[in-house]
Every structure is written in C-alpha cells, then in structure tokens.
Write a protein that holds these residues in place. Sequence first.
Motif, mmCIF file in Angstrom:
data_model
loop_
_atom_site.group_PDB
_atom_site.id
_atom_site.type_symbol
_atom_site.label_atom_id
_atom_site.label_comp_id
_atom_site.label_asym_id
_atom_site.label_seq_id
_atom_site.Cartn_x
_atom_site.Cartn_y
_atom_site.Cartn_z
ATOM 1 N N TYR A 17 0.917 -1.191 0.302
ATOM 2 C CA TYR A 17 -0.618 0.111 -0.109
ATOM 3 C C TYR A 17 0.662 0.907 0.041
ATOM 4 O O TYR A 17 0.541 2.428 -0.362
ATOM 5 C CB TYR A 17 -0.646 0.195 0.990
ATOM 6 N N ASP A 18 2.019 1.368 0.507
ATOM 7 C CA ASP A 18 2.742 2.522 1.045
ATOM 8 C C ASP A 18 3.345 2.837 -0.756
ATOM 9 O O ASP A 18 3.931 3.860 -0.682
ATOM 10 C CB ASP A 18 3.869 2.778 2.023
ATOM 11 N N ALA A 21 0.633 4.559 -3.107
ATOM 12 C CA ALA A 21 0.006 5.460 -2.571
ATOM 13 C C ALA A 21 1.388 6.515 -3.172
ATOM 14 O O ALA A 21 0.937 7.694 -3.094
ATOM 15 C CB ALA A 21 0.155 5.810 -1.000
ATOM 16 N N PRO A 24 -0.803 6.376 -7.586
ATOM 17 C CA PRO A 24 -1.153 5.475 -7.285
ATOM 18 C C PRO A 24 -2.135 5.761 -9.218
ATOM 19 O O PRO A 24 -3.171 5.592 -8.959
ATOM 20 C CB PRO A 24 -1.898 6.329 -6.072
ATOM 21 N N TRP A 191 3.623 2.291 -10.436
ATOM 22 C CA TRP A 191 4.029 1.740 -9.405
ATOM 23 C C TRP A 191 4.896 0.487 -9.076
ATOM 24 O O TRP A 191 5.365 0.418 -8.200
ATOM 25 C CB TRP A 191 2.765 1.731 -7.888
#
Length: 227
Positions: A17-18, A21, A24, A191
């Motif tokens: 998730y980091d 982020a 994104p 990402w």
Amino acid sequence: MVRAGFTRGTSGVQTVYDVFAVAPLGAGVVDPTAGSALVTAYLTGQELKHLLEFFLVDNPAHPGEFFPRASGMRFRYDPSRPRFDVVTAIELGDLDRGYHAIDITGKDERLYSLTCPLYLAVIAVAIPKYTQGLLPLIPKNKDGQPQDSRVEALELPRAHTPYMLPPSGTLDKTSLATTGEMDALQEIKEWQAIMDHLRRLPVEGKDELPMFPVDERSKEVRAIKAG
C-alpha cells in the motif's frame, strides 16, 4: 508522477500500500485498474529539452508540483534566462558509468528513449498545443515514425474523466512498456516498477527485507540550478 513520498513510521517497513500510494494516479490502456501504465517514446535531444522547459515553468498556485525529476538524466538550468530557454545542458548516464552531454540545439537527430507514466505522457504530447508551437515535440517509435495515438490524447475532453486520460484502447499499444506471461500482454504499472526496484535493493541477511541504501545516490542532485 509521484504523489507522495515514503515515510519511515515506527517500524520502517514499507507495505505494498505504501508503494502504491507513491504513484496511484491514472489508469492503463489494456488494464483499466488504478495506477498509470508506463509508456515509451523516442525523442531527439532538443525535444527532451522542450519537455523539461515546459515542466520548469512553475505554477504559482501549485509551486513545484510538476518539477521534472528523472533517472538516467541530469540537466542544468538557469531561471534567469528567457522563458522556454532555461535549460542549458542535458547529460545522460548515472553515477556508476558517468554522464555524457547530448546535443540540445536540434542539429543532432539522434533519438533517445524516454519511459514515463501514461498520466504524464498525455500531458507531454499536448505541449506543442499548450505552447502554441513554441516547444515542438513529436513522440516517435524506435524507428523514428510518429506515434499516431497522440492525436486522440490531445483532443480528449476532460469531462469524461477526472484525469486527463484517453479512453481505453485509443493509444498505440506498441508504445506501452509491457511484460509477457503465458502469452498474455500485461502492462507495467508505474507503482509496480517502483516495487520491482525496491525488491532488488540489497538484503543484509537471509529472510531479511531489502534495505533503502543511504549513499551518494540518495544525495545526488540531477537538476542543477545555476548560481
């Protein structure tokens, strides 16, 4: 298009998730899920200069939001020079192999590959329109042929989406950075590319996580301001 940075937190561990982020924004062409796909085009040295010139024009309402940051390239600029002519030199390379200057005057038609998020590419292909022709730029394939898909991107009404992205399938899919698996075409999300890089960082011991190295690379300045 970096949206946020990494924060150490209490453990220092970065989750998926980091990483997501960090970048994104946007979507893909064949994969509509969140996260901008990476696309590749070929530009001359002068066109690379024009790209930098456009993003170096700061917006007082959002200072530094579109400041150009790149790997594999170092450039020098002088804000005291006239608008759209602040870049004085561009060098390609890295700390390990060293840097070498390229021609940015337009005399050398040699092409250089540039990979960036689709979210940024759609803005980049519109630079000639935004600058009323002052900064010409034509994204090309590796054979030097113009990528026709830029037309659809330029004329896309923003009302169709919160991001300046073309509808799925309207871009030249041969310009996508892709990976093949079981004969299926898969895009490389921005990402995901960051995640792949982090996974290749040094590991101190068995069953340990990769570590962010703190060395000269983390301190390198690739946008060198005059004065």
